[in-house]
Enzyme design. Sequence first.
Site, mmCIF file in Angstrom:
data_model
loop_
_atom_site.group_PDB
_atom_site.id
_atom_site.type_symbol
_atom_site.label_atom_id
_atom_site.label_comp_id
_atom_site.label_asym_id
_atom_site.label_seq_id
_atom_site.Cartn_x
_atom_site.Cartn_y
_atom_site.Cartn_z
ATOM 1 N N ASP A 1 0.857 -1.188 0.000
ATOM 2 C CA ASP A 1 0.000 0.000 0.000
ATOM 3 C C ASP A 1 0.894 1.240 0.000
ATOM 4 O OD1 ASP A 1 -3.246 0.217 1.010
ATOM 5 O OD2 ASP A 1 -2.047 2.050 0.956
ATOM 6 N N THR B 1 -11.895 2.861 -5.120
ATOM 7 C CA THR B 1 -12.605 3.230 -6.347
ATOM 8 C C THR B 1 -13.781 4.142 -5.977
ATOM 9 O OG1 THR B 1 -13.816 1.150 -6.128
ATOM 10 C CG2 THR B 1 -12.003 1.172 -7.696
ATOM 11 N N CYS C 1 -20.059 0.507 -0.905
ATOM 12 C CA CYS C 1 -20.404 -0.088 -2.208
ATOM 13 C C CYS C 1 -21.770 0.258 -2.781
ATOM 14 C CB CYS C 1 -20.298 -1.607 -2.107
ATOM 15 S SG CYS C 1 -18.601 -2.153 -2.062
HETATM 16 C C1 UDX Z 1 -22.080 -5.120 0.501
HETATM 17 C C2 UDX Z 1 -22.442 -6.464 -0.131
HETATM 18 O O1 UDX Z 1 -23.286 -7.191 0.766
HETATM 19 C C3 UDX Z 1 -21.174 -7.258 -0.427
HETATM 20 O O2 UDX Z 1 -21.494 -8.461 -1.098
HETATM 21 C C4 UDX Z 1 -20.263 -6.413 -1.308
HETATM 22 O O3 UDX Z 1 -19.048 -7.093 -1.563
HETATM 23 C C5 UDX Z 1 -19.972 -5.075 -0.666
HETATM 24 O O4 UDX Z 1 -21.209 -4.399 -0.351
HETATM 25 P P1 UDX Z 1 -21.359 -4.309 2.922
HETATM 26 O O5 UDX Z 1 -21.545 -2.932 2.384
HETATM 27 O O6 UDX Z 1 -20.115 -4.640 3.651
HETATM 28 O O7 UDX Z 1 -21.464 -5.379 1.744
HETATM 29 O O8 UDX Z 1 -22.554 -4.627 3.942
HETATM 30 P P2 UDX Z 1 -24.047 -5.189 3.822
HETATM 31 O O9 UDX Z 1 -24.210 -6.242 4.829
HETATM 32 O O10 UDX Z 1 -24.418 -5.532 2.443
HETATM 33 O O11 UDX Z 1 -24.902 -3.939 4.314
HETATM 34 C C6 UDX Z 1 -24.984 -2.750 3.564
HETATM 35 C C7 UDX Z 1 -25.899 -1.771 4.262
HETATM 36 O O12 UDX Z 1 -27.258 -2.195 4.208
HETATM 37 C C8 UDX Z 1 -25.597 -1.567 5.747
HETATM 38 O O13 UDX Z 1 -25.707 -0.211 6.072
HETATM 39 C C9 UDX Z 1 -26.648 -2.393 6.453
HETATM 40 O O14 UDX Z 1 -26.938 -1.932 7.735
HETATM 41 C C10 UDX Z 1 -27.823 -2.197 5.504
HETATM 42 N N1 UDX Z 1 -28.806 -3.284 5.607
HETATM 43 C C11 UDX Z 1 -28.487 -4.541 5.228
HETATM 44 C C12 UDX Z 1 -30.083 -3.001 6.101
HETATM 45 O O15 UDX Z 1 -30.394 -1.859 6.464
HETATM 46 N N2 UDX Z 1 -30.988 -4.027 6.167
HETATM 47 C C13 UDX Z 1 -30.703 -5.292 5.783
HETATM 48 O O16 UDX Z 1 -31.593 -6.157 5.869
HETATM 49 C C14 UDX Z 1 -29.403 -5.564 5.305
HETATM 50 P P1 ADP Z 2 -11.647 -1.043 -0.296
HETATM 51 O O1 ADP Z 2 -12.844 -0.966 0.605
HETATM 52 O O2 ADP Z 2 -12.028 -1.136 -1.750
HETATM 53 O O3 ADP Z 2 -10.660 -2.078 0.117
HETATM 54 P P2 ADP Z 2 -9.950 0.982 0.934
HETATM 55 O O4 ADP Z 2 -10.019 2.462 0.793
HETATM 56 O O5 ADP Z 2 -10.251 0.356 2.254
HETATM 57 O O6 ADP Z 2 -10.920 0.405 -0.199
HETATM 58 O O7 ADP Z 2 -8.522 0.459 0.487
HETATM 59 C C1 ADP Z 2 -7.878 0.822 -0.693
HETATM 60 C C2 ADP Z 2 -6.364 0.958 -0.411
HETATM 61 O O8 ADP Z 2 -5.676 1.138 -1.647
HETATM 62 C C3 ADP Z 2 -6.004 2.166 0.458
HETATM 63 O O9 ADP Z 2 -5.342 1.721 1.618
HETATM 64 C C4 ADP Z 2 -5.070 3.013 -0.439
HETATM 65 O O10 ADP Z 2 -4.026 3.630 0.271
HETATM 66 C C5 ADP Z 2 -4.539 1.965 -1.401
HETATM 67 N N1 ADP Z 2 -4.055 2.482 -2.686
HETATM 68 C C6 ADP Z 2 -4.645 3.354 -3.520
HETATM 69 N N2 ADP Z 2 -3.901 3.573 -4.615
HETATM 70 C C7 ADP Z 2 -2.787 2.817 -4.484
HETATM 71 C C8 ADP Z 2 -1.623 2.578 -5.294
HETATM 72 N N3 ADP Z 2 -1.474 3.150 -6.482
HETATM 73 N N4 ADP Z 2 -0.687 1.742 -4.825
HETATM 74 C C9 ADP Z 2 -0.830 1.137 -3.626
HETATM 75 N N5 ADP Z 2 -1.901 1.289 -2.830
HETATM 76 C C10 ADP Z 2 -2.876 2.114 -3.240
#
Ligand code: UDX
Ligand code: ADP
Length: 473
Positions: A42, A100, A285
């Site tokens: 990183d 991203t 996400c």
């Molecule tokens: C999500 C996808 O589930 C995962 O597959 C993908 O790789 C990344 O995005 P994440 O964001 O970590 O994962 O959590 P998730 O459990 O999906 O919850 C997302 C949001 O929805 C949270 O704020 C959670 O509290 C909310 N949620 C989820 C609800 O409010 N109700 C539900 O029934 C489920």
């Molecule tokens: P995700 O939830 O997708 O894992 P994060 O923000 O938690 O996203 O992690 C992404 C990581 O990528 C960060 O720790 C950031 O410092 C690192 N990063 C971004 N650009 C580069 C790069 N060019 N080389 C190495 N690490 C990088």
Amino acid sequence: MNKQIKDFKINKICCVGAGYVGGPSMAVLAYKCPKIIVNVVDIDCNKIDNWNSKNLLNLPIYEPGLSEIINKTRNKNLFFSNEIDRCIEEADMVFISVNTPTKTNGIGAGETIDLKYVEACARRIGEKAKGYTIVVEKSTLPVKTAETIKKILDSDSSNIKRNNKTFSILSNPEFLAEGTAVKNLINPDRVLIGGENQIAIDFLKDVYLNWIPLEKIICTNLWSSELSKLTANAFLAQRVSSINSISAICESTGANVTEVSKAVGMDKRIGENFLSPGPGFGGSCFKKDILNLVYIAKYFGLHEVAEFWVQIIKINEWQQKRIYKLIVEKLFGNVSGKKIAFLGFSFKANTNDTRESPAIFIGNYLLKEGAQLSIHDPKVNYEQIKLSFDNPNNLNRDKNSGCWEKVSELSNVFEGADAAIFLTEWDEYRNLNWEKISQTMRKPSWIFDARGILEKEKIINLGLNFWSIGLGS
Ligand code: UDX
Ligand code: ADP
């Protein structure tokens, strides 16, 4: 030594990006494949120091079960470092796991993903890799990003010739959910590999076959793989917005959303998961991926499709706003100078991640009204809350509005508060000592349960006012 396809083997993996995806997914990979050396790199030196911290409580992310796996693999076949160039040079396979975020300026601002980190990473791989290298997109990316990566990797022809380089690009989106990352990685519903080159696909498949049954590994073309990840997240977010919209109808009609959710979810065609109402979805996400889907739909002139998905985000924002508004209304239309206990700041339980957390938006609205927030969260620290509130993307208030503090001791957060708002479903909030709490709050006191996790009867019997998501009176 240059690696060439004929005697190629996956001995060393490099993962660029040690964040919420890169860290846990490589830890589990290293744990399940003891013969492969996994280097996670990183640009953030602080983060790497924390991943290398002797005290496992200092790991940069909190995930149940993660510290145990790190403890078993770190400095055996799992290494965290800032030596990006060396680790890329030595790698047979490079995972791209960088951030991203949604673009904030220029074409596609507010909708499409900002590819600057991915591009920088691809350029570095293009420059430093040697011989044959399989490059794997792990970050969620817009459809057709693999094509961009390929163009970048193949662009420096003199360097390519000199170092005998060849690349294969694969898409291998990560479906882990935060809070259950280790569980999801050890026993995923499926592993998706998208690509054109069967040999490269088989190499990645062989890595996963170390712990995942063959029938769970799906292979598709690159575009289907990239689009499947966006679609899966969009469908999940859509379910949350659907049940949240119903929670509002329940409150108006006297229905109970928990009962509705159960009755609906028992239909096998619908299923019981992702039907819990709440203060709106957060996390890095859902919003980003839907916006990206909207961008793609608009780009191809599919405006009705774009409009359909935009509604999912609109309902989410509306849910947060309506909760804030009802809090202010119940507190006599005025929260200025009132202490409000904020229970939970992460976007869901069992993570310290606050990205897009409903607590940030609801907190900002209340701060704008002059409230004094007393915030508790078992895993989110003071700096993280400060960063979240100060992030210009999250800021919708004047500088001289209300104020906030972070409280470490759970029992202290209620002291003198006019209201308590439960925003994250942490287990330790489920069985509180309500007798004690009711004595410390200022009367009349309100309890707002935005997750539906508290025991209504107990609270009401103590003379506290109570509102719960989707619970009609
Ligand atoms: C999500 C996808 O589930 C995962 O597959 C993908 O790789 C990344 O995005 P994440 O964001 O970590 O994962 O959590 P998730 O459990 O999906 O919850 C997302 C949001 O929805 C949270 O704020 C959670 O509290 C909310 N949620 C989820 C609800 O409010 N109700 C539900 O029934 C489920
Ligand atoms: P995700 O939830 O997708 O894992 P994060 O923000 O938690 O996203 O992690 C992404 C990581 O990528 C960060 O720790 C950031 O410092 C690192 N990063 C971004 N650009 C580069 C790069 N060019 N080389 C190495 N690490 C990088």
